[in-house]
Write an enzyme that holds these catalytic residues in place. Structure first.
Site, short mmCIF file in Angstrom:
data_model
loop_
_atom_site.label_atom_id
_atom_site.label_comp_id
_atom_site.label_asym_id
_atom_site.label_seq_id
_atom_site.Cartn_x
_atom_site.Cartn_y
_atom_site.Cartn_z
N ASP A 38 5.15 46.95 -17.75
CA ASP A 38 5.11 46.44 -19.12
C ASP A 38 6.42 46.73 -19.86
OD1 ASP A 38 2.51 45.53 -18.85
OD2 ASP A 38 1.61 47.37 -19.64
N TYR A 76 2.85 56.42 -9.95
CA TYR A 76 3.42 56.42 -11.30
C TYR A 76 3.54 57.84 -11.81
CZ TYR A 76 3.01 51.36 -12.01
OH TYR A 76 3.17 50.00 -11.92
#
Length: 242
Positions: free
Chosen positions: A51, A107
């Site tokens: 994003d 992540y």
């Protein structure tokens, strides 16, 4: 045509996310434009689409180029066209698909309670996070295979919302003079903004604003308590496993 595997790092603060944008400010826009300048017209596929504001240490790409290009020559020509906000770390000829061949994605999220300089603001999130023990208690709820329909941003359409999280934990460390909590989450794949919603849920539990029962209800698609993801600037796509 030859297929290439590229490993890149990028500063998400300078892009509106990985995916192509109408104003050409996506990471994919920059890479495809650089390839086009070299006479290479190819769609660039990424292991994961980050994003706006999210960074990557080791994003993996696949694309095609004419046969007269070899890895060494293409690296030499392409790397300067991506700099400084995208760094081409490695390039090799490999017949694979960056997204579909990926087995796991890792992540990391960096969070500090007190940011001492504005120059780190795009790269370390700032806010209270409660206790480390509470964060890890909440993170454990997410391991395993679940339907993450209530842990994705609206508009993040998918045909299969089930994802497996193999490991999720948090630890403390010092980063450039800042005591930080580092969240590490490893899964087969993630829905849009899912990692940030998971971390937000854990932080809110640690701050005693929600309960474990509410997290479990959201995991089981009974009720969505957490709807707003934690800020994007602390998140990094750290590694892709094949």
């Amino acid at each position: 045509m030859r297929c290439f595997k590229a490993t890149i790092a990028y500063d998400g603060a300078y892009f509106l996310g990985y995916a192509k944008q109408p104003n050409k400010l996506g990471v994919q826009d920059k890479i495809e434009s650089a390839l086009n300048a070299l006479g290479i017209k190819s769609v660039v596929v990424a292991a994961g689409r980050t994003d706006k504001g999210v960074h990557a240490n080791n994003q993996t790409l696949s694309f095609h180029a004419p046969k007269h290009w070899n890895a060494a020559k293409l690296f030499y020509c392409l790397a300067p066209k991506l700099a400084p906000h995208i760094v081409l770390k490695k390039l090799e000829e490999k017949n694979f698909h960056a997204r579909f061949d990926a087995q796991k994605r890792a992540y990391r999220y960096l969070l500090t309670k007190n940011l001492k300089t504005p120059f780190l603001a795009p790269y370390i999130a700032c806010g209270d996070y409660g206790s480390l023990d509470a964060l890890n208690t909440a993170l454990k709820q997410f391991t395993g295979k679940h339907d993450f329909s209530l842990f994705k941003k609206e508009g993040g359409a998918t045909t299969n919302p089930k994802r497996a999280i193999f490991n999720a934990f948090a630890y403390k460390t010092f980063i450039i003079g800042h005591e930080c909590v580092v969240f590490k989450i490893i899964g087969d794949a993630f829905l849009r903004s899912s990692v940030r919603l998971i971390i937000q849920a854990c932080v809110q539990y640690s701050l005693e604003k929600i309960t474990l029962a509410e997290i479990e209800m959201q995991i089981h698609n009974l009720k969505a308590t957490i709807r707003t993801p934690i800020m994007a600037n602390g998140l990094y796509l750290h590694r892709v496993y094949y």
